[in-house]
Scaffold this motif. Structure first.
Motif, PDB file in Angstrom:
ATOM      1  N   TYR A 198       0.822  -1.213   0.000  1.00 55.84           N
ATOM      2  CA  TYR A 198       0.000   0.000   0.000  1.00 55.84           C
ATOM      3  C   TYR A 198       0.858   1.266   0.000  1.00 55.84           C
ATOM      4  O   TYR A 198       0.499   2.280   0.588  1.00 55.84           O
ATOM      5  N   ILE A 230      -7.119  -6.518   3.510  1.00 56.55           N
ATOM      6  CA  ILE A 230      -7.698  -5.334   2.882  1.00 56.55           C
ATOM      7  C   ILE A 230      -8.079  -4.327   3.958  1.00 56.55           C
ATOM      8  O   ILE A 230      -8.264  -4.676   5.127  1.00 56.55           O
ATOM      9  N   TYR A 249     -12.682   1.211   2.616  1.00 55.22           N
ATOM     10  CA  TYR A 249     -12.778   0.502   1.335  1.00 55.22           C
ATOM     11  C   TYR A 249     -13.986  -0.431   1.340  1.00 55.22           C
ATOM     12  O   TYR A 249     -14.023  -1.416   2.078  1.00 55.22           O
ATOM     13  N   GLU A 270     -15.559  -3.096  -0.542  1.00 58.88           N
ATOM     14  CA  GLU A 270     -15.184  -4.022  -1.616  1.00 58.88           C
ATOM     15  C   GLU A 270     -16.347  -4.299  -2.560  1.00 58.88           C
ATOM     16  O   GLU A 270     -16.149  -4.529  -3.747  1.00 58.88           O
ATOM     17  N   ASN A 298      -8.601   0.319  -3.356  1.00 61.65           N
ATOM     18  CA  ASN A 298      -7.514  -0.619  -3.092  1.00 61.65           C
ATOM     19  C   ASN A 298      -6.652  -0.781  -4.343  1.00 61.65           C
ATOM     20  O   ASN A 298      -7.114  -1.291  -5.361  1.00 61.65           O
ATOM     21  N   HIS A 336      -6.461  -4.141  -6.086  1.00 68.44           N
ATOM     22  CA  HIS A 336      -7.657  -4.636  -6.748  1.00 68.44           C
ATOM     23  C   HIS A 336      -7.957  -3.889  -8.048  1.00 68.44           C
ATOM     24  O   HIS A 336      -8.337  -4.501  -9.037  1.00 68.44           O
ATOM     25  N   ARG A 390      -8.268 -10.885  -8.328  1.00 75.18           N
ATOM     26  CA  ARG A 390      -7.988 -10.292  -7.030  1.00 75.18           C
ATOM     27  C   ARG A 390      -8.385 -11.260  -5.922  1.00 75.18           C
ATOM     28  O   ARG A 390      -9.300 -12.072  -6.074  1.00 75.18           O
ATOM     29  N   GLY A 394      -5.205  -8.571  -2.177  1.00 71.46           N
ATOM     30  CA  GLY A 394      -4.866  -7.850  -3.387  1.00 71.46           C
ATOM     31  C   GLY A 394      -4.656  -8.810  -4.527  1.00 71.46           C
ATOM     32  O   GLY A 394      -5.574  -9.214  -5.203  1.00 71.46           O
TER      33      GLY A 394
END
Length: 217
Positions: free
Chosen positions: A27, A153, A159, A161, A171, A174, A199, A203
């Motif tokens: 990240y 994550i 985030y 998803e 992300n 992703h 993904r 990640g």
């Protein structure tokens, strides 16, 4: 794969000092994880190590933190054989090496045990103290350790998803943003004959090249 020949030396009976076991860049933040051995106990035919772990963020805007509990596994003969077969099939030019060079290459890449540590972005927890690892069948001295640093994550606060375009944070493992659309990312190793990954939890199925091998003395 020459980087795997470069290893930390970790002293199992050093109960005073923090010792590096893995460096990661996730990240956008580079961080290191350190171990401090507290004690080892023998219960029956099993060895139980009590250790503390410290994460130090060095560069990057996002704070990474430790989450969950580390887990250690000593590989059995079948798992070691599977790793050896993978190396034979996937190291470019392996078949062209002499028998001596092949054995040296296999020894360099040998893994005897694996330690799994979990981290998460936007999660401030820099230390796990006196964690009693799961019992293992052999003492650690003389083994080659690989540390698998699993990146989780971000929390749903950052985030979403299921609806990433409505997230405060996209992300980067992703998606890549392009205007009001997202490109979903996949990766594969160059040369090796395998499909592109989709993904997954943290990640991608592949990670960056990180220093993660230690020789335990």
């Amino acid at each position: 794969m020459a980087h795997e020949a470069l290893k930390f030396n970790v002293q199992v009976k050093d109960y005073q000092n923090w010792q590096p076991i893995v460096g990661c860049q996730h990240y956008g933040t580079f961080y290191m994880i350190y171990i401090k051995f507290i004690k080892v106990e023998k219960e029956g035919d099993k060895f139980i190590y009590t250790c503390s772990f410290k994460l130090q963020n060095y560069t990057g805007a996002i704070t990474m933190g430790l989450t969950g509990y580390p887990n250690i596994e000593v590989l059995d003969d079948e798992e070691k054989k599977d790793n050896e077969n993978f190396l034979r099939e996937n190291i470019p030019g392996f078949d062209e090496l002499t028998e001596e060079e092949q054995q040296k290459t296999l020894d360099t890449h040998r893994i005897d045990c694996e330690l799994t540590i979990y981290t998460k972005p936007f999660h401030y927890n820099e230390e796990i103290t006196e964690c009693r690892l799961n019992p293992i069948k052999s003492p650690l001295e003389g083994m080659t350790l690989n540390v698998d640093c699993v990146k989780n994550i971000p929390d749903s606060t950052y985030y979403n998803e299921s609806n990433p375009l409505q997230s405060k944070y996209i992300n980067p493992y992703h998606f890549r943003r392009t205007g009001d659309e997202l490109l979903e990312l996949g990766h594969k190793r160059h040369i090796i004959d395998e499909p592109f990954s989709g993904r997954n939890d943290g990640g991608t199925l592949l990670s960056q090249c990180n220093p993660s091998r230690s020789f335990l003395i």
